[in-house]
Enzyme design. Structure first.
Site, PDB file in Angstrom:
ATOM      1  N   CYS A  21       0.867  -1.181   0.000  1.00 36.32           N
ATOM      2  CA  CYS A  21       0.000   0.000   0.000  1.00 36.32           C
ATOM      3  C   CYS A  21       0.905   1.231   0.000  1.00 36.32           C
ATOM      4  CB  CYS A  21      -0.986  -0.012   1.166  1.00 36.32           C
ATOM      5  SG  CYS A  21      -0.286   0.169   2.823  1.00 36.32           S
ATOM      6  N   ASN A  24       2.344   1.552   4.317  1.00 37.53           N
ATOM      7  CA  ASN A  24       2.623   0.283   4.993  1.00 37.53           C
ATOM      8  C   ASN A  24       2.300   0.332   6.481  1.00 37.53           C
ATOM      9  OD1 ASN A  24       5.469  -1.897   5.572  1.00 37.53           O
ATOM     10  ND2 ASN A  24       3.422  -2.501   4.998  1.00 37.53           N
ATOM     11  N   CYS A  26      -1.482   0.599   7.301  1.00 36.90           N
ATOM     12  CA  CYS A  26      -2.909   0.259   7.416  1.00 36.90           C
ATOM     13  C   CYS A  26      -3.260  -0.989   6.608  1.00 36.90           C
ATOM     14  CB  CYS A  26      -3.794   1.425   6.968  1.00 36.90           C
ATOM     15  SG  CYS A  26      -3.662   2.920   7.955  1.00 36.90           S
ATOM     16  N   ARG A  27      -3.394  -0.819   5.305  1.00 34.46           N
ATOM     17  CA  ARG A  27      -3.911  -1.898   4.465  1.00 34.46           C
ATOM     18  C   ARG A  27      -2.952  -3.063   4.292  1.00 34.46           C
ATOM     19  NH1 ARG A  27      -5.324   1.800  -0.493  1.00 34.46           N
ATOM     20  NH2 ARG A  27      -3.432   2.772   0.305  1.00 34.46           N
TER      21      ARG A  27
END
Length: 169
Positions: A21, A24, A26-27
């Site tokens: 993402c 690096n 959250c998702r």
């Protein structure tokens, strides 16, 4: 995305997956944590190596966002990763690189050569409900956004692992 595996997945030939993402935090760490959790649940940890990275260096060295961690913990998933930036060598190292959205997909593609095309895709290529094909960024939203991301990523990871598991020998 059609997975093209050059070799079967074995204990000696780990299949390496990197989720990517922007920052690096959250998702992609959520995807890494969920995928590792699913692998562990199925007793397949000897067959895989999982990592995550970001196309930016905004949060290098940081743990996953606290809202991401809280959401994952609610479902028994631990997010262990520390943010790092996706590098050119990752293109050769990993067997599969999954971007969370179109912007990060394009960023990875700019770093890649034609020989890497078969291993770069989007997380929602494995989602039976892909909508616009992107995992939304929950960073500036409320807790509901993190819950939505967790569910989207979990569903996608389950289908990805189902497909990969059929290649294990």
């Amino acid at each position: 995305m059609n997975l093209t595996l050059e070799n079967p997945i074995t204990k000696e030939n780990h299949y390496k997956v990197c989720f990517v993402c922007l920052g690096n935090i959250c998702r992609s760490p959520t995807a890494e944590g969920i995928f590792q959790h699913l692998i562990d649940e199925r007793g397949l940890s000897e067959y895989f190596e999982i990592d995550s990275a970001g196309t930016s260096a905004y949060h290098v060295g940081q743990s996953a966002n606290s809202k991401s961690q809280r959401t994952a913990q609610k479902y028994g998933v631990t997010l262990h990763s520390k943010a790092r930036r996706f590098k050119t060598f990752d293109l050769d190292y990993f067997d599969l690189i999954l971007a969370m959205d179109n912007e990060n997909y394009a960023n990875i593609q700019r770093m890649a050569s034609d020989k890497h095309d078969h291993k770069i895709g989007r997380m929602r290529d494995f989602d039976p409900q892909p909508e616009d094909g992107q995992v939304p960024d929950p960073y500036y939203g409320g807790q509901d956004g993190f819950e939505n991301v967790f569910q989207v990523v979990k569903r996608s990871c389950q289908h990805l692992l189902d497909e990969l598991e059929s290649h294990i020998q």
